[in-house]
Design an enzyme around this catalytic site. Structure first.
Site, PDB file in Angstrom:
ATOM      1  CG  HIS A  46      32.827  41.459  41.062  1.00  0.00           C
ATOM      2  ND1 HIS A  46      33.887  42.066  40.419  1.00  0.00           N
ATOM      3  CD2 HIS A  46      33.193  40.159  41.240  1.00  0.00           C
ATOM      4  CE1 HIS A  46      34.854  41.160  40.246  1.00  0.00           C
ATOM      5  NE2 HIS A  46      34.463  40.005  40.733  1.00  0.00           N
ATOM      6  CE  LYS A  92      30.985  45.979  41.588  1.00  0.00           C
ATOM      7  NZ  LYS A  92      31.630  46.964  40.672  1.00  0.00           N
ATOM      8  CD  GLU A 140      37.148  37.771  40.987  1.00  0.00           C
ATOM      9  OE1 GLU A 140      35.974  37.484  40.690  1.00  0.00           O
ATOM     10  OE2 GLU A 140      37.743  38.757  40.529  1.00  0.00           O
ATOM     11  CG  ASN A 198      29.671  48.631  38.063  1.00  0.00           C
ATOM     12  OD1 ASN A 198      29.733  48.289  39.246  1.00  0.00           O
ATOM     13  ND2 ASN A 198      30.684  48.503  37.232  1.00  0.00           N
TER      14      ASN A 198
END
Ligand code: IDP
Ligand code: MG
Length: 152
Positions: free
Chosen positions: A116, A10, A129, A113
């Site tokens: 992913h 991320k 995805e 965090n």
């Protein structure tokens, strides 16, 4: 069974210089990199990717965060890859994640965090995805030379 899963460093992980460290963990575990794309997510893609969270109070902040800077989107392949990547990531909240996991080693806050990975409890989430981020011809099919020493 060998399968593919979608993984993404991320924007916080990219900015904090963690791309190499995170790739290294999956590589040394034995997973095979099948595709990678350094890119910035636009609003539409963010809404599609996180569609399941549309009604959550944190949704707007999540979209703002995931579009705030570049991400490293990847496809990793291997035995039980989706679940194994999730185990290596830790829990959703870094504060609950064990040391040794990616979120447990590199994060402190739920909204930052670092990584992913497709949900292994959501049937087909990995392939959905992957298709959202990659065309099939952007994925590479090859053998890793250590495969026969990695699998029985
Ligand atoms: P996951 O990333 O472990 O699969 P999800 O529940 O699918 O977790 O949530 C997607 C992302 O939304 C999380 O990784 C995190 O960035 C963010 N998120 C989830 N719950 C919260 C929350 O309660 N507050 C702020 N952000 C959250
Ligand atoms: Mg999720």
């Amino acid at each position: 069974m060998s399968e593919r899963t979608f993984v993404m460093v991320k924007p916080d992980g990219v900015q904090r210089g963690l791309i190499g460290e995170i790739i290294s963990r999956f590589e040394t575990r034995g997973l095979k990199l099948a595709g990678a794309k350094f890119m910035q997510i636009d609003e539409d893609l963010a809404h599609e990717h996180y569609g399941e969270h549309e009604d959550k109070p944190f949704f707007d902040d999540l979209v703002e965060f995931i579009t705030a800077g570049p991400v490293m989107a990847m496809v990793w392949e291997g035995q039980d890859a989706t679940r194994q990547v999730r185990r290596m990531m830790g829990e959703t909240d870094p504060a609950d994640s064990a040391p040794g996991t990616i979120r447990g080693d590199f994060g402190l806050d739920l909204g930052r965090n670092v990584i992913h990975g497709s949900d292994h409890e959501d049937e087909g989430a990995n392939e959905r995805e992957i298709a959202l981020f990659f065309d099939e011809d952007e994925l590479v099919d090859y053998d890793r030379i250590d495969a026969e020493w990695l699998y029985e």
